[in-house]
Design an enzyme around this catalytic site. Structure first.
Site, mmCIF file in Angstrom:
data_model
loop_
_atom_site.group_PDB
_atom_site.id
_atom_site.type_symbol
_atom_site.label_atom_id
_atom_site.label_comp_id
_atom_site.label_asym_id
_atom_site.label_seq_id
_atom_site.Cartn_x
_atom_site.Cartn_y
_atom_site.Cartn_z
ATOM 1 N N GLY A 4 -26.959 -6.043 65.902
ATOM 2 C CA GLY A 4 -28.056 -5.800 64.959
ATOM 3 C C GLY A 4 -28.034 -6.748 63.767
ATOM 4 O O GLY A 4 -27.671 -7.923 63.898
ATOM 5 N N VAL A 5 -28.377 -6.228 62.611
ATOM 6 C CA VAL A 5 -28.454 -7.067 61.418
ATOM 7 C C VAL A 5 -27.058 -7.560 61.028
ATOM 8 O O VAL A 5 -26.890 -8.664 60.497
ATOM 9 C CB VAL A 5 -29.186 -6.315 60.277
ATOM 10 C CG1 VAL A 5 -28.359 -5.201 59.685
ATOM 11 C CG2 VAL A 5 -29.628 -7.281 59.195
ATOM 12 N N ASP A 6 -26.048 -6.769 61.317
ATOM 13 C CA ASP A 6 -24.647 -7.138 61.067
ATOM 14 C C ASP A 6 -24.287 -8.409 61.837
ATOM 15 O O ASP A 6 -23.702 -9.353 61.270
ATOM 16 C CB ASP A 6 -23.766 -5.951 61.508
ATOM 17 C CG ASP A 6 -22.301 -6.125 61.178
ATOM 18 O OD1 ASP A 6 -21.966 -6.866 60.249
ATOM 19 O OD2 ASP A 6 -21.486 -5.486 61.862
ATOM 20 N N GLY A 63 -31.083 1.405 63.490
ATOM 21 C CA GLY A 63 -30.952 0.698 64.766
ATOM 22 C C GLY A 63 -29.966 1.417 65.655
ATOM 23 O O GLY A 63 -30.220 2.539 66.116
#
Ligand code: AR6
Length: 180
Positions: A39-41, A125
């Site tokens: 995800g955004v990580d 998410g």
């Protein structure tokens, strides 16, 4: 969309959190160990380079609602603030834990005299928090905390899809109406 609470701008945009060069800090939706995930990580670690994980993983593990701050390395920002959101249906009470992420991120930002900060929609998410519910909690915490901030001047939420942006715009409109 942009709203003002006192002197602070709350902005909602559609885009990529790793492409916010005008923000001093961006906030990561991290995992407890503060190691590179998806995800955004994953996008943040990819853009920052391997040094980020070296610094962040030494600060883990953290608990749901917690936030820690690191450098941003090859990202165009100065800091990354890593928050662990609640896993929906597992970490309770999920709304309080999610609100704590935003509050704790702001505390760290205030300490460092950060004026501009960008958030993703934490927990929406992999962690399964329904977008509509998360938007109300996140923006509620942002509006409430904004009143107590001295240094932060711009709070941006960066949503990854048109539908996520729409949900947040509706929630912000409603919360600002209630706030009047
Ligand atoms: N820019 C902005 N938003 C994004 C981006 C991006 N580049 N990429 C995804 N999103 P998630 P979580 C949105 O899963 O639910 C990781 O593996 C995405 O559409 O990134 O808190 C961590 O290591 C969604 O709306 O975070 C943890 O293990 C939102 O960002 C776990 O996932 C958050 O989705 C954390 O799960």
């Amino acid at each position: 969309m942009m709203k003002r609470i006192n002197e602070i701008a709350i902005e909602l945009v559609m885009g990529d959190l790793t492409d916010q060069p005008d923000c001093t800090a961006i906030v990561n939706a991290a995992n407890a160990e503060l190691v590179r995930g998806g995800g955004v990580d994953g996008a943040i670690h990819r853009a920052a380079g391997p040094e980020l994980e070296r610094e962040s993983s030494a600060l883990g593990p953290i608990s749901p609602g917690d936030a820690v701050i690191t450098g941003a390395y090859e990202l165009p920002n100065r800091y990354v603030i890593h928050c662990l959101g609640p896993v929906y249906g597992r970490d309770e009470p999920e709304d309080e834990l999610l609100a704590n992420c935003y509050r704790n991120a702001f505390m760290l930002a205030e300490d460092r005299h950060i004026e501009t900060i960008a958030f993703p929609a934490i927990s929406t998410g992999v962690f399964g928090y329904p977008m509509e519910e998360a938007a109300v909690v996140a923006l509620g915490a942002i509006i409430q905390t904004a009143r107590e901030l001295n240094n932060v001047k711009l709070i941006r939420m960066v949503l990854h899809s048109r539908s996520a942006l729409r949900v947040h715009e509706d929630a912000l409109e409603c919360l600002c109406e209630e706030d009047k």
